[in-house]
Motif scaffolding. Structure first.
Motif, PDB file in Angstrom:
ATOM      1  N   TYR A   1       0.850  -1.184   0.000  1.00  0.00           N
ATOM      2  CA  TYR A   1       0.000   0.000   0.000  1.00  0.00           C
ATOM      3  C   TYR A   1       0.888   1.238   0.000  1.00  0.00           C
ATOM      4  N   PRO A   2       0.363   2.381  -0.496  1.00  0.00           N
ATOM      5  CA  PRO A   2       1.169   3.598  -0.516  1.00  0.00           C
ATOM      6  C   PRO A   2       1.345   4.143   0.901  1.00  0.00           C
ATOM      7  N   ASP A   3       2.361   4.980   1.055  1.00  0.00           N
ATOM      8  CA  ASP A   3       2.714   5.478   2.385  1.00  0.00           C
ATOM      9  C   ASP A   3       1.838   6.672   2.757  1.00  0.00           C
ATOM     10  N   GLU A   4       0.559   6.430   2.969  1.00  0.00           N
ATOM     11  CA  GLU A   4      -0.352   7.491   3.383  1.00  0.00           C
ATOM     12  C   GLU A   4      -0.134   7.760   4.874  1.00  0.00           C
ATOM     13  N   PRO A   5      -0.532   8.960   5.352  1.00  0.00           N
ATOM     14  CA  PRO A   5      -0.325   9.258   6.771  1.00  0.00           C
ATOM     15  C   PRO A   5      -0.973   8.199   7.664  1.00  0.00           C
ATOM     16  N   TRP A   6      -0.256   7.686   8.628  1.00  0.00           N
ATOM     17  CA  TRP A   6      -0.713   6.740   9.648  1.00  0.00           C
ATOM     18  C   TRP A   6      -0.902   5.313   9.145  1.00  0.00           C
ATOM     19  N   TRP A   7      -0.917   5.093   7.847  1.00  0.00           N
ATOM     20  CA  TRP A   7      -1.163   3.723   7.378  1.00  0.00           C
ATOM     21  C   TRP A   7      -0.071   2.785   7.859  1.00  0.00           C
ATOM     22  N   GLY A   8       1.176   3.247   7.734  1.00  0.00           N
ATOM     23  CA  GLY A   8       2.297   2.406   8.146  1.00  0.00           C
ATOM     24  C   GLY A   8       2.243   2.092   9.631  1.00  0.00           C
ATOM     25  N   VAL A   9       1.948   3.104  10.431  1.00  0.00           N
ATOM     26  CA  VAL A   9       1.915   2.933  11.892  1.00  0.00           C
ATOM     27  C   VAL A   9       0.836   1.925  12.278  1.00  0.00           C
ATOM     28  N   LEU A  10      -0.378   2.145  11.739  1.00  0.00           N
ATOM     29  CA  LEU A  10      -1.485   1.265  12.121  1.00  0.00           C
ATOM     30  C   LEU A  10      -1.230  -0.170  11.650  1.00  0.00           C
ATOM     31  N   ASN A  11      -0.704  -0.307  10.437  1.00  0.00           N
ATOM     32  CA  ASN A  11      -0.390  -1.649   9.961  1.00  0.00           C
ATOM     33  C   ASN A  11       0.689  -2.289  10.811  1.00  0.00           C
ATOM     34  N   GLY A  12       1.651  -1.483  11.241  1.00  0.00           N
ATOM     35  CA  GLY A  12       2.695  -2.010  12.119  1.00  0.00           C
ATOM     36  C   GLY A  12       2.103  -2.511  13.426  1.00  0.00           C
ATOM     37  N   LEU A  13       1.182  -1.735  14.002  1.00  0.00           N
ATOM     38  CA  LEU A  13       0.512  -2.160  15.240  1.00  0.00           C
ATOM     39  C   LEU A  13      -0.239  -3.468  15.014  1.00  0.00           C
ATOM     40  N   SER A  14      -0.927  -3.540  13.874  1.00  0.00           N
ATOM     41  CA  SER A  14      -1.696  -4.737  13.565  1.00  0.00           C
ATOM     42  C   SER A  14      -0.770  -5.951  13.500  1.00  0.00           C
ATOM     43  N   THR A  15       0.386  -5.775  12.892  1.00  0.00           N
ATOM     44  CA  THR A  15       1.352  -6.881  12.806  1.00  0.00           C
ATOM     45  C   THR A  15       1.856  -7.262  14.199  1.00  0.00           C
ATOM     46  N   LEU A  16       2.088  -6.244  15.031  1.00  0.00           N
ATOM     47  CA  LEU A  16       2.516  -6.514  16.405  1.00  0.00           C
ATOM     48  C   LEU A  16       1.471  -7.382  17.116  1.00  0.00           C
ATOM     49  N   GLY A  17       0.207  -7.025  16.936  1.00  0.00           N
ATOM     50  CA  GLY A  17      -0.873  -7.822  17.523  1.00  0.00           C
ATOM     51  C   GLY A  17      -0.839  -9.251  17.017  1.00  0.00           C
ATOM     52  N   ALA A  18      -0.571  -9.409  15.715  1.00  0.00           N
ATOM     53  CA  ALA A  18      -0.530 -10.752  15.135  1.00  0.00           C
ATOM     54  C   ALA A  18       0.590 -11.564  15.767  1.00  0.00           C
ATOM     55  N   ILE A  19       1.715 -10.893  16.059  1.00  0.00           N
ATOM     56  CA  ILE A  19       2.826 -11.619  16.699  1.00  0.00           C
ATOM     57  C   ILE A  19       2.391 -12.098  18.090  1.00  0.00           C
ATOM     58  N   LEU A  20       1.657 -11.246  18.805  1.00  0.00           N
ATOM     59  CA  LEU A  20       1.137 -11.670  20.112  1.00  0.00           C
ATOM     60  C   LEU A  20       0.230 -12.885  19.965  1.00  0.00           C
ATOM     61  N   MET A  21      -0.667 -12.837  18.957  1.00  0.00           N
ATOM     62  CA  MET A  21      -1.566 -13.975  18.751  1.00  0.00           C
ATOM     63  C   MET A  21      -0.781 -15.241  18.456  1.00  0.00           C
ATOM     64  N   PHE A  22       0.317 -15.068  17.714  1.00  0.00           N
ATOM     65  CA  PHE A  22       1.175 -16.209  17.375  1.00  0.00           C
ATOM     66  C   PHE A  22       1.762 -16.796  18.663  1.00  0.00           C
ATOM     67  N   ILE A  23       2.224 -15.907  19.552  1.00  0.00           N
ATOM     68  CA  ILE A  23       2.776 -16.379  20.831  1.00  0.00           C
ATOM     69  C   ILE A  23       1.684 -17.090  21.630  1.00  0.00           C
ATOM     70  N   GLY A  24       0.495 -16.496  21.633  1.00  0.00           N
ATOM     71  CA  GLY A  24      -0.635 -17.111  22.337  1.00  0.00           C
ATOM     72  C   GLY A  24      -0.892 -18.519  21.824  1.00  0.00           C
ATOM     73  N   ALA A  25      -0.879 -18.671  20.498  1.00  0.00           N
ATOM     74  CA  ALA A  25      -1.131 -19.988  19.906  1.00  0.00           C
ATOM     75  C   ALA A  25      -0.026 -20.961  20.299  1.00  0.00           C
ATOM     76  N   ALA A  26       1.207 -20.457  20.363  1.00  0.00           N
ATOM     77  CA  ALA A  26       2.321 -21.335  20.739  1.00  0.00           C
ATOM     78  C   ALA A  26       2.128 -21.841  22.173  1.00  0.00           C
ATOM     79  N   ILE A  27       1.679 -20.936  23.072  1.00  0.00           N
ATOM     80  CA  ILE A  27       1.409 -21.362  24.459  1.00  0.00           C
ATOM     81  C   ILE A  27       0.330 -22.444  24.473  1.00  0.00           C
ATOM     82  N   PHE A  28      -0.689 -22.244  23.659  1.00  0.00           N
ATOM     83  CA  PHE A  28      -1.808 -23.188  23.569  1.00  0.00           C
ATOM     84  C   PHE A  28      -1.296 -24.567  23.130  1.00  0.00           C
ATOM     85  N   PHE A  29      -0.492 -24.582  22.067  1.00  0.00           N
ATOM     86  CA  PHE A  29       0.051 -25.848  21.567  1.00  0.00           C
ATOM     87  C   PHE A  29       0.896 -26.525  22.654  1.00  0.00           C
ATOM     88  N   TYR A  30       1.731 -25.703  23.306  1.00  0.00           N
ATOM     89  CA  TYR A  30       2.604 -26.244  24.340  1.00  0.00           C
ATOM     90  C   TYR A  30       1.767 -26.833  25.478  1.00  0.00           C
TER      91      TYR A  30
END
Lengths: 731, 310
Positions: A451-480
């Motif tokens: 996507y183009p570098d519109e104001p705040w798009w990068g920041v919000l997408n970055g936050l969304s990715t951060l959340g996804a990493i947390l979900m990934f960790i959560g899933a790993a705990i679940f599997f464990y």
């Protein structure tokens, strides 16, 4: 099942691959979905990493489009649907006090079809590229002209294979619930999970064949060069959308209703109160199921079908919110005044309530058509569907795993790890998807690899990715947690939650035949009654008339359900004939006029006559006249063969005139419709042949078999009469 | 682009959506808060701590209440009834039928660019175009291949572009300004880079913009024009005033006046244009522009020629 002893001596691999036990099959489903959940989750992580900053070039657009298509297809068809079917497989027989499913072999077959479909779908990666037209494969993008790699073909075949398996599961579950309930377990007393699975299975049985019919047409388009969905050659891009969503919206409820059922089991047990308004919850489920077939075009508001058309579907979509809301309020009322135990399962159930309400309310916003025009196909929708399917269904499933894992494995999942799993997942989930609402409102379209570098798009997408990493960790705990618990978890005992439904009245895990002895069933909570003889439910809550003991025939019920499913399949094919065949002009009209209605009418007569002979055979067998019955059956087969040869002659004549399946739209719809009918006649003839042998050798059960096949045969004839009228008589 | 189109709505159509959105969000927000509050109260008032579980007796068993259930069936039904009326009214204001009015602009979606046609003026362009401010412009939407969707978030809700069928949309910016548009329906490999720019111009500026678009350069004798011919660029591209008239790929008549290359991927400057001609995939992977393996001299000549097409 009869050779239980010998089964247990087999190596584990053979034991699991040859099993017919509903519990083992249910566990197979759960492990397989867990595996595909990891696969789909990895795909989600790739998507989120690619989108973490504007202009990222980690994935090429070709690869990204394959990944998001596979993520959607995997999560819908290989995770959410089968995990719910898996739980149903394990729990339904236990909850109704049955030994197994109605058809254990069909049950195993459905599972293996599901696995086969999942493998086929992934083979596409090695065979020239995975499908890349989205999980919805919109025409004409999914046609050969714009998607020439075999990915879409694998997608079609995989969905077809799994679709057939799901219909099998749906029929199996309905028949199990109808005919296998223990004494006293009336339909008004079954646990709400069973009730939801019952309604849900009807949705599967009716909606899957619509998908099957449309993907068959897509496959015929791609491989036999027809033009159903190719607007450049007179076909229609929008018919695909109508067909796909006519399946797709019931599908949304197929993925939601069982989750509602799980919630309706967990919330009462952990609140120590009966469910508030059982009848309303059960009844509203039926309302949702009925309405779900009338709301598909709310996926198409931006297509431009006109104010009136949109208005009808907007109203339908608004209405469906009402019975859904009723459930939410009833769950809260169940918790209100309770003595609530916040176990991990209950945590997820309450989180489900909150997150699902967000997804449901944004769903209502979509039904306000101009809002849909603004936010559809933007990240707002991505947020919406994930609030429904992840915050909704998957949170319920997580809860269900914590709730029923002790029953399935005999061991309690670690509550401490469970809390970690819960909080990391909840925070990660909301971080990932809440911000996507804003991205959508800010104008970010979905299904973009960058996507183009519109104001705040990068920041919000970055936050969304951060959340996804947390979900990934959560899933790993679940599997464990799962793996650790299986090795050395705390033993659960029969009923660790002090719950009230029948699955808790047996050992954990239950024995092969499920129950040593069943408690008396006089209410919806037999184990409550057992523990509280001073205040049993049946004294305070009326649950309809006593059990009559009547359960009906498995064979007849299953054939009727199969025919219900088939009628939706033929309905879709007939609809496509009405759209493409009846509007025929020019060369098409000439082809239509060259059909010989009189000759086909004569062959039609033969087919109808065969309905008479099979009826006669059935009647004779009931009277014990085996020889006459065999004669009647042979006559039926003969008449069927005459009909088929008539159709063969007609096809040959058309072929000589140069009219084949790919020549015109009329020919495409004509051959597809009549061809599939002929295929059904052929299958019927094979089944009739087998039945004839069974009757001849006086095999036990031959009469039931004949009853079922004759029902099928009448259905095939009725379909033909409709086809004949539509194709040959309507001008 | 403004931060949030729904806050900075720039047309009456977008304003209607924003107002509707605000009200519906308000109502839904209240419902959500109510439900959230109820669950929060439950978890405070009715929570039993693990160490008290043994000593806590089961609460009063309540099986339901017809009256309560009727209330929470009827009230939501009334709310969605109001929503339905608002939805229908909104549709009629935002997207009234076009009747027999002729479109001012015809936009055709291609994989992955936009063809713009002003039928009244005979003007054809691509990816960047203009409309008059303060006036209702009727845009007809077509597709040349797969389904696309025309969306200018600040000006109007989106409308799909269906191959084999025509659709329409109204654009009516209040003020002069620049807006980004985007394809909103997944349309294949480069869906992400199917963007466009639309300028809203004061009426007199719009008239001069049209006049400039109508002006057509005479056939050129530049070296680059020859390369353009020899490499068969006109099989796909058109340059009005020359023999190149195809519309498979963007019209290049006023190419040099565009701000971006390849529907919004990179700024249109010499460096990027050179790279685009050397290797289109390095700028827009998967685009239908082939790599002709042009020599360095040919590329410089083409760039020099294209830069004259203002």
């Amino acid at each position: 099942m009869g050779n239980l002893e010998s089964q247990q001596q087999l190596p584990w691999f053979y034991r699991w691959t040859t099993t017919l036990d509903h519990k083992k099959i249910g566990i197979l489903y759960l492990w397989t979905t867990l595996f595909f959940f990891a696969v789909g989750g990895m795909e989600a992580m790739l998507i989120r990493i690619q989108l973490s900053s504007p202009g990222n070039s980690l994935l090429s657009p070709e690869v990204y489009n394959q990944i998001f298509t596979m993520h959607g297809t995997t999560m819908v068809f290989l995770v959410v649907m089968p995990v719910l079917i898996g739980f149903a497989n394990y729990l339904v027989p236990l909850m109704i006090g049955a030994r197994d499913m109605a058809f254990p072999r069909l049950n195993a077959f459905s599972y293996w079809l599901y696995l086969l479909g999942g493998i086929l779908l992934h083979v596409s990666f090695l065979a020239g590229g995975a499908p890349a037209a989205g999980w919805f494969s919109y025409a004409p993008l999914a046609g050969m002209g714009f998607s020439s790699t075999p990915g879409i073909d694998y997608w079609v075949i995989a969905l077809l294979v799994m679709g057939i398996g799901s219909v099998g599961s749906g029929i199996n579950l309905i028949v199990t619930i109808l005919t296998m309930r223990a004494e006293g377990m009336t339909m008004r007393r079954v646990p709400l999970f069973v009730w939801m699975i019952f309604v849900n299975s009807f949705l599967i049985v009716m909606a899957m064949p619509i998908l099957n019919a449309s993907i068959i047409m897509l496959l015929v388009d791609r491989q036999l060069h027809t033009h159903f969905f190719d607007p450049a050659q007179g076909g229609s891009a929008l018919v695909w959308q109508h067909f796909f969503w006519a399946f797709g919206h019931p599908e949304v409820y197929i993925m939601a209703l069982p989750a509602f059922g799980m919630i309706s089991e967990m919330i009462p047990v952990f609140s120590r109160k009966p469910i508030f308004g059982y009848t309303f919850i059960a009844g509203s489920t039926v309302a949702i199921a009925l309405l779900s077939f009338g709301v598909w075009a709310h996926h198409m508001f931006a297509v431009g079908l006109g104010t009136h058309f949109n208005a009808v579907f907007a109203i339908g979509s608004m209405l469906i919110a009402v019975p859904t809301g009723v459930k939410i309020f009833n769950w809260i009322a169940t918790m209100w005044g309770g003595a609530i135990r916040y176990t991990t399962a209950m945590n997820f159930a309450v989180a489900f309530l909150v997150e699902f309400v967000i997804g449901g309310l944004s769903g209502v916003m979509f039904a306000v058509v101009p809002i849909d025009w603004q936010v559809t196909d933007s990240y707002f929708v991505v947020a919406h569907i994930h609030y429904v399917l992840f915050g909704g269904t998957l949170f319920a499933v997580f809860g269900a795993v914590y709730y029923w894992f002790p029953k399935i494995s005999g061991r309690l999942l670690c509550p401490k790890l469970g809390k970690w799993h819960f909080w990391v997942t909840v925070i990660g989930f909301n971080l990932t998807f809440l911000v996507q609402h804003f991205l959508g409102l800010m104008g970010m379209p979905r299904r973009v690899y960058t996507y183009p570098d519109e104001p705040w798009w990068g920041v919000l997408n970055g936050l969304s990715t951060l959340g996804a990493i947390l979900m990934f960790i959560g899933a790993a705990i679940f599997f464990y947690n799962i793996i650790r618990t299986l090795r050395r978890g705390k033993l659960a005992g029969d009923n660790p939650w002090n719950a009230w439904t029948l699955e808790w009245a047996t050992t954990s895990p239950p024995p092969e035949n499920n129950f040593e002895r069943l408690p008396v069933i006089k209410s919806r909570r037999p184990l409550w009654d057992l523990k509280n003889p001073d205040r049993p439910d049946w004294k305070f809550e009326h649950t309809g008339p006593e059990d009559s003991g009547h359960r009906g025939s498995k064979a007849l019920a299953s054939v009727k359900l199969f025919l219900l499913s088939e009628s939706f399949f033929f309905f879709a094919l007939m609809a496509s004939f009405v759209i493409f065949g009846l509007r025929a002009t020019g060369a098409d009209a000439a082809a239509r006029d060259s059909l010989d209605a009189v000759r086909t009418g004569i062959f039609t007569f033969f087919l109808i006559a065969s309905s008479g002979t099979v009826w006669f055979a059935e009647r004779s067998l009931r009277k014990g006249k085996t020889g006459v019955a065999v004669l009647g059956l042979l006559a039926t087969i003969g008449l069927g063969l005459v009909f088929l040869s008539g159709q063969g002659t007609e096809y040959l004549g058309l072929w000589k005139e140069g009219i084949t399946v790919d020549s015109t739209l009329f020919a495409s719809s004509f051959f597809t419709l009549t061809g599939f009918h002929a295929f059904h006649v052929l299958l019927g003839l094979v089944a009739l042949g087998i039945t004839t042998v069974l009757v001849q050798v006086k095999r036990k059960g031959a009469e039931t078999c004949l009853g079922a096949i004759s029902l099928y045969w009448h259905f095939v004839d009725v379909v033909w009469i409709l086809v004949f009228v539509l194709v040959y008589l309507v001008k | 682009m403004q931060l949030c189109p729904l806050i900075s709505a720039a047309s009456p159509q977008a304003d209607s959506v924003a107002t509707l959105f605000g009200w519906v969000l308000g109502v839904c927000g209240c419902i959500f808060l109510g439900i959230w509050l109820a669950t929060a109260i439950c978890s405070r008032r009715f929570r039993v701590h693990p160490h008290e579980e043994e000593s806590t007796p089961d609460p009063k068993q309540i099986y339901g209440s017809r009256r309560l259930e009727l209330i929470w069936t009827v009230i939501p039904a009334i709310i969605v009834g109001v929503f339905a009326v608002a939805a229908i009214a909104g549709m009629q204001t935002i997207l009234p039928p076009m009747g027999d009015q002729k479109p001012d602009i015809i936009v055709t979606g291609h994989q992955w660019w936009w063809e713009i046609h002003y039928p009244e003026h005979g003007v054809v362009t691509a990816n960047e175009f203009a409309i008059p401010a303060g006036k209702k412009t009727l845009v007809q939407l077509e597709s040349a291949d797969v389904i696309h969707s025309f969306w200018i978030p600040e000006l109007a809700p989106k409308q799909d572009m269906i191959p084999g069928a025509s659709r329409h949309i109204w654009l009516e910016p209040y003020e002069p300004g620049k807006f980004s548009g985007v394809c909103a329906e997944f349309c294949g490999t480069q869906h992400a880079w199917m963007r466009f720019e639309i300028s809203s111009l004061a009426p007199e500026e719009f008239a001069s913009w049209i006049a400039k678009q109508k002006a057509v350069a005479a056939a050129s004798t530049m070296e680059g024009a020859k390369v353009f011919d020899e490499m068969n660029c006109r099989e796909c591209h058109s340059i009005q005033g020359t023999e190149a008239t195809a519309n498979v790929a963007p019209d290049l008549t006023h190419f040099a006046s565009r701000e971006t290359l390849a529907s919004g991927v990179v700024p249109n400057n010499r460096e990027n244009l050179t790279q685009w001609l050397q290797d289109p995939d390095s700028i827009k992977p998967g685009s239908h522009m082939p790599n002709f393996n042009l020599s360095g001299t040919d590329i410089s000549a083409l760039v020099a020629y294209l830069e004259t097409l203002r």
